[in-house]
Motif scaffolding. Structure first.
Motif, PDB file in Angstrom:
ATOM      1  N   MET A  15       2.707   5.931   4.380  1.00 34.77           N
ATOM      2  CA  MET A  15       3.714   5.836   5.343  1.00 34.77           C
ATOM      3  C   MET A  15       4.414   7.043   5.543  1.00 34.77           C
ATOM      4  O   MET A  15       4.638   7.420   6.731  1.00 34.77           O
ATOM      5  N   VAL A 127      -1.427   1.536   8.325  1.00 30.65           N
ATOM      6  CA  VAL A 127      -0.496   0.805   7.559  1.00 30.65           C
ATOM      7  C   VAL A 127      -0.743  -0.439   7.339  1.00 30.65           C
ATOM      8  O   VAL A 127      -0.443  -0.857   6.186  1.00 30.65           O
ATOM      9  N   TRP A 143       7.269   1.349  10.879  1.00 22.19           N
ATOM     10  CA  TRP A 143       6.214   2.093  11.635  1.00 22.19           C
ATOM     11  C   TRP A 143       6.895   1.978  13.159  1.00 22.19           C
ATOM     12  O   TRP A 143       7.085   3.158  13.944  1.00 22.19           O
TER      13      TRP A 143
END
Length: 453
Positions: A15, A127, A143
Motif C-alpha cells: 500500500m 491492492v 486506496w
C-alpha cells in the motif's frame, strides 16, 4: 484466483508503494494549475487557450488511455504494469521540467498521462492481490481515499514550489518516482498475467478515440461555442464512436470491454453512480476555485489552502467510514454521502457573498464536501470492484476510473456553461451551485438502481 509468486509481501508495504504512484498521478491533475502563470512568463506564451493545453492534454490522454491500459495490466500482470507506468511517468516528469518549448511540454504531458493511465489500474490490481479477502474492501477504500490527499495537497504544494521555480512542480516527481520504483521492485507481489483473448488493436483504438473526443468536446466546447463547426464535428465523432463501441461490446470476437464485465454484480451501477457524483465533484471544485480567485481575489496559494480542509478529510472518512458501512450497508452510505455533498454546495448558494467571511460561508461547505467524497467514492469503488474476477481487475478498475474522469470533465463544462450564460456575479455562482447539488442528488438516486443490488 490471481497467482502470487511472492505472497509474503506485506500488505502495508504494498500500500505504501502504491500510495506514492496514486498520489503522484493525482498531484499532476491539480498541482500544475497554480504554475500556469509562471510557465507562461518563462516560455513567453501569452495565449491562454494555448497554455490551457498543458492541463487539457494530460486530462484527455489520461481518460482516453485508462481502459486500454487496464487491459494491458491484466495481460502482463499488475506489478509489471505499475512499474512500467511509474517509470514512464517519472521520465516524462523530468522531461517536462527540462523543456523550454510549449509544444514539447504539452507532448511530455501526454507521455506523463500515458504513464499515469497504466499505473492507476495496475495499482488497484496490486491492492486486490496483496490483501486477503476479509480486508480487501477496507484496502480499496483507503486506496480510493488517497485521491483526496492529492486534491488537497496539489494546489498547496504547487503554490509553494512555484515560489522557487515552476519546474519544481515536475522535478518533485523524479526522486519520489525512482524511490517508489526501486522499493516496488522488491516488495510488490508478482501477479501472473491473464493473456486470454487479446483485444484487437482496432477496438482499442476506437475506444481511445471516442473517449478522447468526448473529453475534448467537454473541455473545449465552452471555448469553441456549442454550435461551432469544430464542436459539431467532434460531437459527430463522439456519437459515431459510442455507436461503434456499443456494437463492438456486443458483437466483436474480442472486445476490450466484455459483456461479462458489464454484467458483474454492482459494477455497472457503481460506474453510473461514480459518473454522476463526479459531475458534481468537478463542478464543485472549479466553481469554488473561481469564486475564491475571481470574486474574493485570493492568490493561488491562499486558494489552495482554502480548499485543502475538505480533501484532507477524505482518507480519514474513507478508513473510518467502514464502521458505518457495517451498520447500514455500502449503498446507504453512498446515498448519505451524496446527500451531504448536496448540503455542502447548497450552503454556498445560501451563505456565500462577495463580502462574507471564509469561516462563515465557504469552510462549512468545504468540510461537508470533503466528508461526502470520503463516504461516496471509496465504498463505490470497493463495491464496484468487489465481484471482479482476477483476469479483469485492471480493466474493471479502469472503467470505473474513466467514469470518474469523464464525470469531472462534464462537471467543468456545466459550470463554465452556467457562469457564461448570464451576467457574472454571485447569482451566477448560486445557480452553478444549485445545479451541482442536483447532480449530487442524481448520484444518490442511482445508488439504489436495481442493478446495484
Amino acid at each position: 484466483m490471481t497467482q502470487l509468486t511472492a505472497r509474503t509481501s506485506a500488505p502495508p508495504a504494498v500500500m505504501a508503494v502504491v500510495a506514492v504512484g496514486v498520489l503522484l498521478s493525482g498531484f499532476d491533475l491539480f498541482i500544475v494549475n497554480v504554475a500556469l502563470g509562471d510557465i507562461a512568463v518563462s516560455l513567453g506564451v501569452d495565449d491562454l487557450s494555448d497554455l490551457s493545453w498543458i492541463l487539457n492534454a494530460y486530462a484527455i490522454t489520461f481518460a482516453a488511455l485508462l481502459v486500454p491500459a487496464g487491459r494491458v495490466s491484466d495481460l502482463i500482470g499488475s506489478k509489471r504494469g505499475f512499474l512500467a507506468g511509474l517509470l514512464v511517468f517519472t521520465a516524462a516528469s523530468a522531461a517536462c521540467a527540462l523543456t523550454s518549448d510549449l509544444g514539447a511540454l504539452v507532448g511530455f504531458r501526454v507521455l506523463q498521462a500515458a504513464g499515469a493511465a497504466l499505473m492507476i489500474p495496475s495499482s488497484l490490481g496490486l491492492v486486490l492481490a496483496a490483501f486477503p479477502a476479509e480486508s480487501r474492501s477496507g484496502a480499496v477504500r483507503l486506496w480510493a481515499g488517497l485521491g483526496g490527499i492529492g486534491a488537497a495537497l496539489g494546489p498547496v504544494a504547487g503554490g509553494v514550489l512555484v515560489q522557487a521555480d515552476w519546474r519544481w512542480v515536475f522535478l518533485v516527481n523524479v526522486p519520489l518516482g525512482l524511490a517508489a520504483a526501486f522499493v516496488g521492485w522488491r516488495v510488490l507481489p508478482v501477479t501472473a498475467g491473464h493473456p486470454g483473448t487479446r483485444p484487437g488493436l482496432g477496438g482499442a483504438a476506437l475506444l481511445v478515440v471516442t473517449v478522447a473526443a468526448l473529453v475534448l468536446l467537454l473541455v473545449e466546447g465552452p471555448e469553441w461555442g456549442w454550435t461551432s463547426s469544430r464542436t459539431l464535428a467532434v460531437g459527430t465523432v463522439v456519437a459515431l464512436g459510442l455507436v461503434l463501441n456499443a456494437a463492438a461490446v456486443t458483437r466483436a470476437a474480442a472486445p476490450i470491454v466484455t459483456p461479462a464485465l458489464l454484467r458483474t454484480p454492482h459494477f455497472a451501477a457503481m460506474s453510473v453512480t461514480l459518473l454522476a457524483f463526479h459531475v458534481a465533484f468537478g463542478a464543485m471544485l472549479l466553481s469554488v476555485v473561481l469564486w475564491l480567485q475571481d470574486v474574493w481575489d485570493l492568490s493561488a496559494l491562499r486558494t489552495g489552502l482554502a480548499i485543502a480542509p475538505g480533501p484532507l478529510l477524505v482518507p480519514f472518512v474513507a478508513v473510518y467510514g467502514g464502521r458505518l458501512i457495517a451498520v447500514i450497508g455500502p449503498r446507504a452510505v453512498i446515498a448519505l454521502g451524496s446527500g451531504v455533498f448536496t448540503a455542502g454546495v447548497a450552503s454556498w448558494a445560501l451563505l456565500a457573498g462577495p463580502s462574507t467571511a471564509y469561516a462563515a460561508s465557504i469552510l462549512p461547505g468545504m468540510l461537508l464536501t470533503g466528508i461526502s467524497v470520503g463516504l461516496v467514492v471509496p465504498p463505490a469503488m470497493a463495491l464496484g470492484t468487489s465481484q471482479l474476477p482476477p483476469p479483469q481487475h485492471g480493466t474493471g478498475s479502469a472503467v470505473l476510473q474513466t467514469a470518474r474522469q469523464v464525470g469531472i470533465a462534464i462537471g467543468v463544462a456545466v459550470v463554465v456553461a452556467v457562469l457564461t450564460a448570464g451576467p457574472p456575479g454571485a447569482e451566477a455562482f448560486a445557480t452553478a451551485w444549485w445545479t451541482t447539488a442536483a447532480f449530487a442528488l442524481l448520484a444518490a438516486a442511482t445508488t439504489f438502481t436495481r442493478s446495484a443490488r
